[in-house]
Design a protein around this motif. Structure first.
Motif, short mmCIF file in Angstrom:
data_model
loop_
_atom_site.label_atom_id
_atom_site.label_comp_id
_atom_site.label_asym_id
_atom_site.label_seq_id
_atom_site.Cartn_x
_atom_site.Cartn_y
_atom_site.Cartn_z
N SER A 4 0.74 -1.16 0.11
CA SER A 4 0.00 -0.04 -0.05
C SER A 4 0.85 1.27 -0.08
CB SER A 4 -0.91 0.07 1.48
OG SER A 4 -0.09 0.21 2.32
N GLN A 5 0.23 2.49 -0.31
CA GLN A 5 1.12 3.83 -0.24
C GLN A 5 1.66 3.65 1.23
OE1 GLN A 5 -1.14 6.89 -1.84
NE2 GLN A 5 -1.24 5.94 -3.95
N GLU A 6 0.90 3.58 2.32
CA GLU A 6 1.28 3.82 3.58
C GLU A 6 2.65 2.94 3.93
OE1 GLU A 6 -2.21 3.20 5.87
OE2 GLU A 6 -2.30 5.37 6.29
N GLU A 7 2.73 1.58 3.47
CA GLU A 7 3.61 0.81 3.62
C GLU A 7 4.92 1.14 2.72
OE1 GLU A 7 1.20 -3.45 4.40
OE2 GLU A 7 1.38 -2.70 2.51
N GLN A 8 4.71 1.71 1.49
CA GLN A 8 5.78 2.27 0.89
C GLN A 8 6.25 3.57 1.65
OE1 GLN A 8 4.82 3.51 -3.25
NE2 GLN A 8 3.37 1.54 -3.37
N LEU A 9 5.75 4.29 2.17
CA LEU A 9 6.24 5.31 2.93
C LEU A 9 6.95 4.76 4.20
CD1 LEU A 9 3.19 8.03 2.86
CD2 LEU A 9 5.45 8.29 1.86
N VAL A 10 6.58 3.89 4.80
CA VAL A 10 6.89 3.50 6.28
C VAL A 10 8.44 2.76 5.74
CG1 VAL A 10 7.03 2.01 8.13
CG2 VAL A 10 4.91 3.49 7.53
N LEU A 11 8.40 1.94 4.56
CA LEU A 11 9.69 1.36 4.18
C LEU A 11 10.81 2.27 3.78
CD1 LEU A 11 8.41 -1.63 2.21
CD2 LEU A 11 9.66 -1.71 3.97
N SER A 12 10.20 3.24 3.05
CA SER A 12 11.13 4.51 2.74
C SER A 12 11.82 5.13 3.87
CB SER A 12 10.46 5.50 2.02
OG SER A 12 9.91 4.92 0.79
N GLY A 13 10.80 5.38 5.23
CA GLY A 13 11.38 6.17 6.15
C GLY A 13 12.46 5.11 6.99
N LEU A 14 12.13 3.70 7.06
CA LEU A 14 13.00 2.77 7.53
C LEU A 14 14.18 2.74 6.82
CD1 LEU A 14 13.07 0.82 10.16
CD2 LEU A 14 12.24 -0.77 8.89
N ALA A 15 14.40 2.69 5.72
CA ALA A 15 15.52 2.65 4.81
C ALA A 15 16.45 3.96 4.96
CB ALA A 15 15.13 2.59 3.35
N THR A 16 15.90 4.66 5.41
CA THR A 16 16.71 6.21 5.87
C THR A 16 17.91 5.88 6.71
OG1 THR A 16 14.71 7.66 5.13
CG2 THR A 16 16.37 8.69 6.35
N PHE A 17 17.45 4.95 7.99
CA PHE A 17 18.33 4.67 8.88
C PHE A 17 19.48 3.91 8.53
CE2 PHE A 17 14.38 6.36 10.92
CZ PHE A 17 14.89 7.15 11.91
N TYR A 18 20.55 4.08 9.09
CA TYR A 18 21.83 3.27 9.07
C TYR A 18 21.85 2.20 9.80
CZ TYR A 18 23.33 7.34 6.48
OH TYR A 18 23.62 8.50 5.71
N GLY A 19 20.80 1.97 10.54
CA GLY A 19 20.47 0.71 11.42
C GLY A 19 19.19 0.53 11.68
N PRO A 20 18.96 -0.25 12.59
CA PRO A 20 17.53 -0.71 13.34
C PRO A 20 17.19 0.90 14.04
CG PRO A 20 19.00 -2.18 14.10
CD PRO A 20 20.04 -1.30 13.40
N ALA A 21 15.90 0.95 13.74
CA ALA A 21 15.30 2.22 14.23
C ALA A 21 14.02 2.08 15.04
CB ALA A 21 14.66 3.01 13.00
N THR A 22 13.72 2.95 16.27
CA THR A 22 12.71 2.56 17.05
C THR A 22 11.39 3.42 16.47
OG1 THR A 22 12.97 4.79 18.03
CG2 THR A 22 14.26 2.95 19.02
N LEU A 23 10.31 2.93 16.94
CA LEU A 23 9.11 3.57 16.50
C LEU A 23 9.08 5.08 16.73
CD1 LEU A 23 6.15 3.19 15.47
CD2 LEU A 23 5.35 2.81 17.95
#
Length: 192
Positions: A4-23
């Motif tokens: 979904s578009q929301e899932e694409q946005l969240v994946l894009s945000g997560l890919a921004t980080f250089y490692g794991p990210a918190t909520l």
């Protein structure tokens, strides 16, 4: 499965980080795009359920495999994610730097000098194109603390990235690889 578009946005945000990210980190970066943290949490739960994202319950952090992160970054840069087409990587990195900056200040307003947090802020500033700001941040840290982290090559690479911010990409890459080779030679790890 189509995202979904929301899932694409969240994946894009997560890919921004250089490692794991918190909520919290994801909510900060995605705030302008996904308005509610519960919504981000729900989307993440769905992505975890479908094995697009991994969740570490011990650390309460989300992450992508390296190959998945690279794929998401390519899809965003090529504007293949419809919802993420409006996102600019520099904007997301600026928001991530802002998040790490906020983590450096304790509740009483005193600076919190966690070196890993400082380094993450600097990396995101560099990715956002704020080279001077990253240099200023790194200059405030005692050089001995860099060595105490046990990763002097990371500091050298960050410094060189700052220095090369204004160079052409091909010249920058050549200079970067040469400098990295010099550093490994100095560390006695030429095989790297």
């Amino acid at each position: 499965m189509r995202l979904s578009q929301e899932e694409q946005l969240v994946l894009s945000g997560l890919a921004t980080f250089y490692g794991p990210a918190t909520l919290d980190a994801l909510a900060h970066v995605l705030g302008p795009y996904v308005s509610e943290t519960p919504s981000i949490s729900r989307i993440l739960a769905n992505l975890v359920r479908n094995s697009y994202v991994y969740f570490s319950s011990e650390m309460s952090m989300y992450h992508l495999r390296t190959s998945d992160k690279a794929l998401v970054e390519r899809m965003v840069s090529r504007r293949l994610f419809v919802a993420a087409a409006a996102l600019m990587g520099a904007d997301l990195h600026a928001k991530a730097a802002e998040y790490y900056h906020s983590r450096r200040t304790q509740q009483d307003g005193q600076p919190f000098h966690d070196l890993e947090t400082i380094l993450m802020e600097a990396r995101h500033l560099i990715a956002a194109g704020a080279h001077r700001q990253a240099a200023d941040l790194l200059d405030r840290v005692d050089q001995e603390r860099y060595l105490a982290l046990g990763r002097p090559e990371l500091i050298l690479l960050i410094r060189q990235s700052i220095d090369m911010g204004a160079l052409e990409p091909s010249a920058s890459r050549s200079r970067h690889l040469f400098a990295m080779g010099q550093m490994y030679q100095e560390l006695g790890q030429l095989r790297q």
